[in-house]
Motif scaffolding. Structure first.
Motif, PDB file in Angstrom:
ATOM      1  N   LYS A 118      63.501  18.922  25.111  1.00 56.45           N
ATOM      2  CA  LYS A 118      64.232  19.677  24.241  1.00 56.45           C
ATOM      3  C   LYS A 118      63.175  21.347  24.229  1.00 56.45           C
ATOM      4  O   LYS A 118      63.403  21.979  23.812  1.00 56.45           O
ATOM      5  CB  LYS A 118      63.964  19.227  23.091  1.00 56.45           C
ATOM      6  N   ILE A 119      61.934  21.357  24.294  1.00 56.24           N
ATOM      7  CA  ILE A 119      61.909  22.411  24.348  1.00 56.24           C
ATOM      8  C   ILE A 119      61.361  23.030  26.130  1.00 56.24           C
ATOM      9  O   ILE A 119      60.553  24.287  26.705  1.00 56.24           O
ATOM     10  CB  ILE A 119      59.557  22.169  24.259  1.00 56.24           C
ATOM     11  N   GLN A 120      61.853  22.740  26.778  1.00 58.21           N
ATOM     12  CA  GLN A 120      61.465  22.916  29.023  1.00 58.21           C
ATOM     13  C   GLN A 120      62.591  24.144  28.843  1.00 58.21           C
ATOM     14  O   GLN A 120      61.273  25.172  29.517  1.00 58.21           O
ATOM     15  CB  GLN A 120      61.933  21.775  29.457  1.00 58.21           C
ATOM     16  N   PRO A 121      63.379  24.078  28.649  1.00 54.32           N
ATOM     17  CA  PRO A 121      63.829  25.385  28.364  1.00 54.32           C
ATOM     18  C   PRO A 121      63.619  26.831  28.303  1.00 54.32           C
ATOM     19  O   PRO A 121      63.980  27.784  28.570  1.00 54.32           O
ATOM     20  CB  PRO A 121      65.569  25.058  27.495  1.00 54.32           C
ATOM     21  N   TRP A 122      62.971  26.130  26.896  1.00 55.17           N
ATOM     22  CA  TRP A 122      62.239  27.720  26.149  1.00 55.17           C
ATOM     23  C   TRP A 122      60.893  27.678  26.592  1.00 55.17           C
ATOM     24  O   TRP A 122      60.656  29.041  26.534  1.00 55.17           O
ATOM     25  CB  TRP A 122      61.718  27.080  24.468  1.00 55.17           C
ATOM     26  N   ILE A 123      60.247  26.895  27.963  1.00 55.56           N
ATOM     27  CA  ILE A 123      59.185  27.088  27.946  1.00 55.56           C
ATOM     28  C   ILE A 123      59.308  27.563  30.008  1.00 55.56           C
ATOM     29  O   ILE A 123      58.333  27.500  30.637  1.00 55.56           O
ATOM     30  CB  ILE A 123      58.045  26.205  28.179  1.00 55.56           C
ATOM     31  N   ASP A 124      60.064  27.417  30.336  1.00 61.28           N
ATOM     32  CA  ASP A 124      61.043  27.090  31.638  1.00 61.28           C
ATOM     33  C   ASP A 124      61.128  28.564  32.063  1.00 61.28           C
ATOM     34  O   ASP A 124      62.541  28.866  32.511  1.00 61.28           O
ATOM     35  CB  ASP A 124      61.049  25.815  32.266  1.00 61.28           C
TER      36      ASP A 124
ATOM     37  N   GLY B 165      61.349  19.691  35.392  1.00 64.09           N
ATOM     38  CA  GLY B 165      62.245  18.889  35.260  1.00 64.09           C
ATOM     39  C   GLY B 165      62.157  17.205  35.224  1.00 64.09           C
ATOM     40  O   GLY B 165      62.913  16.517  34.787  1.00 64.09           O
ATOM     41  N   LEU B 166      60.687  16.928  35.960  1.00 63.65           N
ATOM     42  CA  LEU B 166      60.468  15.479  35.644  1.00 63.65           C
ATOM     43  C   LEU B 166      59.881  15.197  34.685  1.00 63.65           C
ATOM     44  O   LEU B 166      60.307  13.800  33.410  1.00 63.65           O
ATOM     45  CB  LEU B 166      59.509  15.008  37.108  1.00 63.65           C
ATOM     46  N   GLY B 167      59.225  16.036  33.986  1.00 67.69           N
ATOM     47  CA  GLY B 167      58.239  16.039  32.535  1.00 67.69           C
ATOM     48  C   GLY B 167      60.351  15.535  31.123  1.00 67.69           C
ATOM     49  O   GLY B 167      60.529  14.688  30.495  1.00 67.69           O
ATOM     50  N   ALA B 168      60.818  16.409  31.690  1.00 64.57           N
ATOM     51  CA  ALA B 168      62.111  16.646  30.788  1.00 64.57           C
ATOM     52  C   ALA B 168      62.895  15.459  31.025  1.00 64.57           C
ATOM     53  O   ALA B 168      63.919  15.093  29.723  1.00 64.57           O
ATOM     54  CB  ALA B 168      63.248  17.874  31.117  1.00 64.57           C
ATOM     55  N   ALA B 169      62.919  14.849  32.385  1.00 64.36           N
ATOM     56  CA  ALA B 169      63.558  13.105  32.253  1.00 64.36           C
ATOM     57  C   ALA B 169      63.368  12.300  32.166  1.00 64.36           C
ATOM     58  O   ALA B 169      63.997  11.650  30.996  1.00 64.36           O
ATOM     59  CB  ALA B 169      64.422  13.509  33.867  1.00 64.36           C
ATOM     60  N   LEU B 170      61.878  11.829  31.678  1.00 62.56           N
ATOM     61  CA  LEU B 170      60.975  11.110  31.175  1.00 62.56           C
ATOM     62  C   LEU B 170      60.693  11.698  30.150  1.00 62.56           C
ATOM     63  O   LEU B 170      60.607  10.347  29.258  1.00 62.56           O
ATOM     64  CB  LEU B 170      59.353  11.053  31.731  1.00 62.56           C
TER      65      LEU B 170
ATOM     66  N   ASP C 145      64.521  28.321  35.054  1.00 66.56           N
ATOM     67  CA  ASP C 145      64.824  27.544  35.067  1.00 66.56           C
ATOM     68  C   ASP C 145      66.186  29.101  33.844  1.00 66.56           C
ATOM     69  O   ASP C 145      66.630  28.727  34.418  1.00 66.56           O
ATOM     70  CB  ASP C 145      64.527  26.397  33.889  1.00 66.56           C
ATOM     71  N   ALA C 146      64.977  29.148  33.033  1.00 61.09           N
ATOM     72  CA  ALA C 146      66.002  30.568  32.251  1.00 61.09           C
ATOM     73  C   ALA C 146      66.302  31.262  33.010  1.00 61.09           C
ATOM     74  O   ALA C 146      67.624  32.353  32.544  1.00 61.09           O
ATOM     75  CB  ALA C 146      64.502  31.794  31.025  1.00 61.09           C
ATOM     76  N   GLN C 147      66.043  31.894  33.737  1.00 59.33           N
ATOM     77  CA  GLN C 147      66.541  32.954  35.350  1.00 59.33           C
ATOM     78  C   GLN C 147      67.819  32.902  35.565  1.00 59.33           C
ATOM     79  O   GLN C 147      69.121  33.367  36.990  1.00 59.33           O
ATOM     80  CB  GLN C 147      65.577  33.573  36.244  1.00 59.33           C
ATOM     81  N   GLY C 148      68.131  30.705  35.600  1.00 59.90           N
ATOM     82  CA  GLY C 148      69.115  30.787  36.885  1.00 59.90           C
ATOM     83  C   GLY C 148      70.440  31.056  36.077  1.00 59.90           C
ATOM     84  O   GLY C 148      71.426  31.147  37.053  1.00 59.90           O
ATOM     85  N   PRO C 149      71.089  31.388  34.622  1.00 61.31           N
ATOM     86  CA  PRO C 149      72.024  32.082  34.531  1.00 61.31           C
ATOM     87  C   PRO C 149      72.490  33.735  35.028  1.00 61.31           C
ATOM     88  O   PRO C 149      73.452  33.179  35.333  1.00 61.31           O
ATOM     89  CB  PRO C 149      72.107  31.386  33.136  1.00 61.31           C
ATOM     90  N   LEU C 150      71.083  34.361  35.559  1.00 61.83           N
ATOM     91  CA  LEU C 150      71.384  35.514  35.660  1.00 61.83           C
ATOM     92  C   LEU C 150      72.047  35.482  37.217  1.00 61.83           C
ATOM     93  O   LEU C 150      72.447  36.629  37.734  1.00 61.83           O
ATOM     94  CB  LEU C 150      69.916  35.337  36.578  1.00 61.83           C
ATOM     95  N   VAL C 151      72.036  34.077  37.984  1.00 58.44           N
ATOM     96  CA  VAL C 151      72.468  34.712  39.270  1.00 58.44           C
ATOM     97  C   VAL C 151      74.025  34.182  39.097  1.00 58.44           C
ATOM     98  O   VAL C 151      74.667  35.340  40.259  1.00 58.44           O
ATOM     99  CB  VAL C 151      72.262  32.827  39.891  1.00 58.44           C
ATOM    100  N   ASP C 152      74.587  33.348  38.322  1.00 54.84           N
ATOM    101  CA  ASP C 152      76.071  34.037  38.541  1.00 54.84           C
ATOM    102  C   ASP C 152      76.225  34.360  37.232  1.00 54.84           C
ATOM    103  O   ASP C 152      77.533  34.773  37.120  1.00 54.84           O
ATOM    104  CB  ASP C 152      76.583  33.283  38.340  1.00 54.84           C
TER     105      ASP C 152
ATOM    106  N   PHE D 150      65.797  32.922  27.610  1.00 55.01           N
ATOM    107  CA  PHE D 150      65.091  33.601  28.640  1.00 55.01           C
ATOM    108  C   PHE D 150      63.959  34.333  27.844  1.00 55.01           C
ATOM    109  O   PHE D 150      62.736  34.824  29.100  1.00 55.01           O
ATOM    110  CB  PHE D 150      66.233  34.610  29.383  1.00 55.01           C
ATOM    111  N   ALA D 151      63.781  34.826  26.952  1.00 55.38           N
ATOM    112  CA  ALA D 151      62.691  35.909  26.393  1.00 55.38           C
ATOM    113  C   ALA D 151      61.922  35.258  26.091  1.00 55.38           C
ATOM    114  O   ALA D 151      60.339  35.378  26.178  1.00 55.38           O
ATOM    115  CB  ALA D 151      63.352  36.647  25.412  1.00 55.38           C
ATOM    116  N   VAL D 152      61.950  34.215  25.476  1.00 54.19           N
ATOM    117  CA  VAL D 152      60.559  33.126  25.017  1.00 54.19           C
ATOM    118  C   VAL D 152      60.160  33.231  26.194  1.00 54.19           C
ATOM    119  O   VAL D 152      58.580  33.196  26.237  1.00 54.19           O
ATOM    120  CB  VAL D 152      60.797  31.833  24.377  1.00 54.19           C
ATOM    121  N   SER D 153      60.293  32.834  27.550  1.00 55.32           N
ATOM    122  CA  SER D 153      59.487  31.781  28.054  1.00 55.32           C
ATOM    123  C   SER D 153      59.722  33.382  29.627  1.00 55.32           C
ATOM    124  O   SER D 153      57.979  33.059  29.599  1.00 55.32           O
ATOM    125  CB  SER D 153      61.040  31.125  29.801  1.00 55.32           C
ATOM    126  N   GLY D 154      59.657  34.327  28.859  1.00 52.43           N
ATOM    127  CA  GLY D 154      59.409  35.737  29.760  1.00 52.43           C
ATOM    128  C   GLY D 154      58.306  36.222  28.923  1.00 52.43           C
ATOM    129  O   GLY D 154      56.774  36.353  30.359  1.00 52.43           O
TER     130      GLY D 154
END
Length: 272
Positions: A220-226, A209-214, A229-236, A247-251
């Motif tokens: 741009k690549i953080q959602p694909w390697i985190d 998150g810090l790297g994405a903010a700075l 974070d990719a599991q967040g939408p699974l909660v709801d 989710f697949a790429v980071s998994g």
């Protein structure tokens, strides 16, 4: 009498086990399941997981009952357990595998059952069974808390658990168990695997998150390697097509590759 004539029968010949039936896979699963709870540490870890899950729900129930502006539903209680179960369930997955090396029982296990892939699959099956059991316990505790909430508050009891949310909740627990199992196979050391998993769960998301903010390029690549974070939408259960792709790429990076490399290591590791 010569020394040769005193030799033990069969000495110098290979042991013929062609007529011996192989160990059934179901028996291996039962043995590995018993290993998960027949020690004090394993038993108390399972008890602690259930107790922590219940404690989170009780606290949530107390807050909901004392705050008129807070409205809780069945799904509210169940969702809160995702975080409590996620703390200890992966540790169980880690100990399922690393205990063979930390307790120096690997030689016995792989001597009694030389087919290492079968042993690994049995341990993995037990991990998945425990993940399902944790979900069942969470469902029961959430139902109990929801009924109590209906009694102690003026709000109506809402049973709003959808099949998609239940599937997502189960998938989250299975992923947590598999991730712990993957780190265990990769390191074959209980403390190291637990520390790495905790860093991966609680420290790495903050660094991402810090790297994405700075850095704009990293955002741009953080959602694909985190993977966290990719599991967040699974909660709801709000996964979209792009969410599933991330989710697949980071998994693959954080789950599939460590698991494949770790299993390969276990299959080739020298047992001492």
């Amino acid at each position: 009498m010569s020394m040769n004539s005193m030799a033990a029968p069969g000495l110098g010949h290979a042991l013929d086990i062609s007529g011996t039936a192989p160990t059934p896979f179901s028996r291996l699963v039962r043995v590995e399941l018993r290993k998960a709870y027949d020690t004090r540490s394993g038993l108390w870890l399972l008890i602690s997981t259930a107790a922590l899950t219940g404690l989170v729900m009780v606290i949530q129930l107390a807050v909901g009952a004392s705050q008129p502006d807070v409205s809780l539903t069945y799904n509210s209680f169940l969702t809160s357990t995702s975080f409590s179960i996620a703390i200890l369930l992966p540790v169980i997955g880690i100990l399922l595998l690393t205990s063979e090396w930390s307790q120096r029982t690997a030689m016995v296990s792989f001597s009694l059952e030389p087919r290492r892939p079968h042993v690994i699959m049995a341990k993995l099956a037990v991990g998945l069974l425990l993940a399902v059991a944790a979900v069942v316990i969470a469902l029961g505790l959430a139902a109990l808390c929801n009924l109590v909430y209906g009694v102690v508050s003026s709000d109506p009891v809402v049973w709003n658990l959808e099949l998609s949310r239940l599937a997502a909740f189960l998938l989250l627990q299975v992923i947590g168990m598999l991730t712990g199992f993957a780190f265990a196979a990769l390191l074959l050391n209980s403390p190291a695997a637990i520390v790495i998993y905790m860093v991966y769960t609680f420290v790495l998301p903050g660094l991402f998150g810090l790297g994405a903010a700075l850095m704009d390029w990293f955002s741009k690549i953080q959602p694909w390697i985190d993977f966290n974070d990719a599991q967040g939408p699974l909660v709801d259960a709000s996964m979209t097509g792009k969410d599933w792709a991330q989710f697949a790429v980071s998994g693959v990076i954080w789950l599939v590759l460590p698991l494949v490399i770790g299993v390969w290591r276990v299959l080739r590791a020298e047992v001492k």
